[in-house]
Design a protein around this motif. Structure first.
Motif, PDB file in Angstrom:
ATOM      1  N   ILE A  20      -5.965 -27.144  13.707  1.00 37.52           N
ATOM      2  CA  ILE A  20      -5.106 -28.247  14.131  1.00 37.52           C
ATOM      3  C   ILE A  20      -5.955 -29.242  14.919  1.00 37.52           C
ATOM      4  O   ILE A  20      -6.646 -28.870  15.863  1.00 37.52           O
ATOM      5  N   VAL A  21      -5.907 -30.514  14.513  1.00 32.93           N
ATOM      6  CA  VAL A  21      -6.701 -31.572  15.123  1.00 32.93           C
ATOM      7  C   VAL A  21      -5.762 -32.565  15.799  1.00 32.93           C
ATOM      8  O   VAL A  21      -4.933 -33.190  15.137  1.00 32.93           O
ATOM      9  N   GLU A  22      -5.906 -32.724  17.120  1.00 33.45           N
ATOM     10  CA  GLU A  22      -5.082 -33.650  17.890  1.00 33.45           C
ATOM     11  C   GLU A  22      -5.991 -34.663  18.593  1.00 33.45           C
ATOM     12  O   GLU A  22      -6.657 -34.317  19.572  1.00 33.45           O
ATOM     13  N   GLY A  34      -5.730 -23.545  16.793  1.00 37.07           N
ATOM     14  CA  GLY A  34      -5.419 -22.793  15.586  1.00 37.07           C
ATOM     15  C   GLY A  34      -6.535 -21.900  15.107  1.00 37.07           C
ATOM     16  O   GLY A  34      -6.457 -21.351  13.997  1.00 37.07           O
ATOM     17  N   VAL A  35      -7.586 -21.738  15.937  1.00 33.95           N
ATOM     18  CA  VAL A  35      -8.703 -20.892  15.556  1.00 33.95           C
ATOM     19  C   VAL A  35      -9.123 -20.057  16.767  1.00 33.95           C
ATOM     20  O   VAL A  35      -9.110 -20.545  17.898  1.00 33.95           O
ATOM     21  N   ARG A  38     -13.451 -15.869  18.761  1.00 34.42           N
ATOM     22  CA  ARG A  38     -13.958 -14.498  18.848  1.00 34.42           C
ATOM     23  C   ARG A  38     -14.193 -13.916  17.461  1.00 34.42           C
ATOM     24  O   ARG A  38     -14.938 -12.945  17.298  1.00 34.42           O
ATOM     25  N   GLU A  39     -13.552 -14.528  16.463  1.00 33.05           N
ATOM     26  CA  GLU A  39     -13.688 -14.067  15.089  1.00 33.05           C
ATOM     27  C   GLU A  39     -14.710 -14.930  14.345  1.00 33.05           C
ATOM     28  O   GLU A  39     -14.860 -16.121  14.640  1.00 33.05           O
ATOM     29  N   PRO A  40     -15.431 -14.341  13.377  1.00 36.95           N
ATOM     30  CA  PRO A  40     -16.386 -15.137  12.604  1.00 36.95           C
ATOM     31  C   PRO A  40     -15.672 -16.283  11.886  1.00 36.95           C
ATOM     32  O   PRO A  40     -14.550 -16.127  11.388  1.00 36.95           O
ATOM     33  N   LEU A  41     -16.326 -17.442  11.830  1.00 34.37           N
ATOM     34  CA  LEU A  41     -15.750 -18.583  11.135  1.00 34.37           C
ATOM     35  C   LEU A  41     -15.946 -18.441   9.630  1.00 34.37           C
ATOM     36  O   LEU A  41     -17.049 -18.135   9.168  1.00 34.37           O
ATOM     37  N   VAL A  58     -16.647 -35.812  19.447  1.00 31.31           N
ATOM     38  CA  VAL A  58     -16.641 -34.675  20.368  1.00 31.31           C
ATOM     39  C   VAL A  58     -15.293 -33.981  20.227  1.00 31.31           C
ATOM     40  O   VAL A  58     -14.249 -34.628  20.105  1.00 31.31           O
ATOM     41  N   VAL A  59     -15.330 -32.630  20.187  1.00 29.33           N
ATOM     42  CA  VAL A  59     -14.091 -31.866  20.009  1.00 29.33           C
ATOM     43  C   VAL A  59     -13.985 -30.819  21.105  1.00 29.33           C
ATOM     44  O   VAL A  59     -14.995 -30.291  21.595  1.00 29.33           O
ATOM     45  N   PHE A  60     -12.730 -30.504  21.475  1.00 30.86           N
ATOM     46  CA  PHE A  60     -12.450 -29.640  22.610  1.00 30.86           C
ATOM     47  C   PHE A  60     -11.595 -28.450  22.178  1.00 30.86           C
ATOM     48  O   PHE A  60     -10.578 -28.628  21.505  1.00 30.86           O
ATOM     49  N   PHE A  61     -12.033 -27.266  22.557  1.00 31.75           N
ATOM     50  CA  PHE A  61     -11.262 -26.043  22.358  1.00 31.75           C
ATOM     51  C   PHE A  61     -10.815 -25.529  23.724  1.00 31.75           C
ATOM     52  O   PHE A  61     -11.546 -25.642  24.711  1.00 31.75           O
ATOM     53  N   ARG A  62      -9.653 -24.915  23.781  1.00 29.11           N
ATOM     54  CA  ARG A  62      -9.144 -24.315  25.010  1.00 29.11           C
ATOM     55  C   ARG A  62      -9.002 -22.806  24.839  1.00 29.11           C
ATOM     56  O   ARG A  62      -8.828 -22.290  23.730  1.00 29.11           O
ATOM     57  N   ASP A  63      -9.094 -22.098  25.948  1.00 35.04           N
ATOM     58  CA  ASP A  63      -8.778 -20.660  26.012  1.00 35.04           C
ATOM     59  C   ASP A  63      -9.579 -19.852  25.004  1.00 35.04           C
ATOM     60  O   ASP A  63      -9.033 -19.037  24.257  1.00 35.04           O
ATOM     61  N   GLN A  64     -10.879 -20.062  24.997  1.00 35.09           N
ATOM     62  CA  GLN A  64     -11.766 -19.304  24.123  1.00 35.09           C
ATOM     63  C   GLN A  64     -12.569 -18.320  24.971  1.00 35.09           C
ATOM     64  O   GLN A  64     -13.606 -18.660  25.530  1.00 35.09           O
TER      65      GLN A  64
END
Length: 326
Positions: A20-22, A34-35, A38-41, A58-64
């Motif tokens: 999901i891209v916002e 949506g990803v 911890r799992e292989p891509l 630039v892209v941001f991930f949360r709670d990884q």
């Protein structure tokens, strides 16, 4: 206020890989979800992340909540990894990972404030830089993971260097399309010459000097972008000193205009990926104003020799290339 003229927020984009891209701003930055890193891509997800990165810079991930090995596995989905840094070594068990604590920035700020007047030009561009341009082949992507993040402060700014180039007048674009600039380390980089003790991996620690095009062609998208680094660009080749400095000041101002920027507020376990071929960044922008701990870990994906608008390719004038981990 005319409510009818307000534009609705762009709806999240859901890709075939469930990413999901916002978008965060119209010109730079997107939150990805949506990803689970911890799992292989899989190949489709990696391709969608890369596509989002090339579009939004630039892209941001949360709670990884990922381990060092998982961080490196994520980075390798986009290419081979480099050592942590050309000058500073990485973690002993993970030579690809560069750990930075906010205390290091405070030390450097104190040292800079204590430099005697006249010992260095009074240039202050608020920490804006592209990663590692003093080598001839700077890294392609930078990936930063928040390990210990304060409840407030420590934000990072990013700016779109493609938009900055496109915002220049055509006459200025033509002027700079065929220019090159020298990028080099200085005695103030990463603790100065005192820090350049022999490395565990046997690599050289500089000094590093490289010649780069002032306008770079993005190797994946073909777009033109400003390629200059306040931290390491010393001068433009072929110009008088006052001409070089005046033009660099103009371009630095354009590159860091607020309309080309996005500001990221960190949270624990956040992860940021930026296209180091198209983005400059500054951060933590307020480190001298707070005493809370802040620790991040960075890996970098190997890059290539930049190519200019006139097809000039970057050259190493001193020091080795930024080669990958063997």
């Amino acid at each position: 206020m005319n409510v009818a003229n307000l534009q609705p927020r762009e709806a999240p984009v859901r890709t075939d890989s469930k990413l999901i891209v916002e978008p965060v701003t119209p010109i730079i930055g997107a939150e990805l979800s949506g990803v689970d890193l911890r799992e292989p891509l899989d190949a489709a997800t990696a391709a969608d992340i890369q596509a989002a990165l090339h579009k939004w810079r630039v892209v941001f991930f949360r709670d990884q909540d990922i381990t060092n090995d998982q961080l490196k596995a994520f980075g390798r989905a986009f290419g081979p990894l480099t050592p942590a840094h050309p000058i500073s070594e990485g973690l002993e068990d993970h030579p690809e990972i560069w750990e930075r604590a906010v205390d290091e920035y405070r030390v450097r700020r104190t040292e800079n404030d204590n430099v005697k007047p006249g010992a260095r030009k009074p240039r202050d561009y608020k920490g804006w830089h592209i990663d590692i341009t003093f080598v001839a082949n700077p890294n392609r992507y930078s990936i930063l993971h928040g390990v210990q993040i304060p409840p407030y402060g420590g934000d990072t700014l990013f700016t779109n260097l493609i938009a900055a180039y496109e915002g220049l007048s055509p006459k200025i674009q033509r002027l700079i399309d065929e220019l090159q600039a020298v990028h080099q380390t200085t005695s103030y980089d990463f603790g100065g010459d005192k820090a350049r003790k022999p490395r565990r991996d046997g690599r050289g620690t500089g000094p590093f000097v490289s010649l780069h095009p002032l306008v770079r062609i993005h190797p994946e998208t073909g777009e033109k972008l400003l390629f200059l680094n306040p931290g390491t660009t010393t001068h433009i080749v072929g110009l008088k000193e006052r001409e070089s400095q005046a033009l660099l000041d103009l371009l630095y101002f354009e590159a860091t205009r607020p309309e080309y920027q996005v500001r990221f507020r960190w949270a624990p376990k956040s992860l940021v990926v930026w296209d180091n071929q198209a983005v400059a960044h500054a951060g933590p922008i307020d480190y001298q104003h707070f005493d809370l701990p802040r620790v991040v870990r960075r890996i970098t994906v190997a890059g290539e020799l930049p190519t200019g608008a006139d097809r000039f390719r970057s050259q190493a004038l001193e020091g080795e290339l930024f080669n990958v981990i063997g």
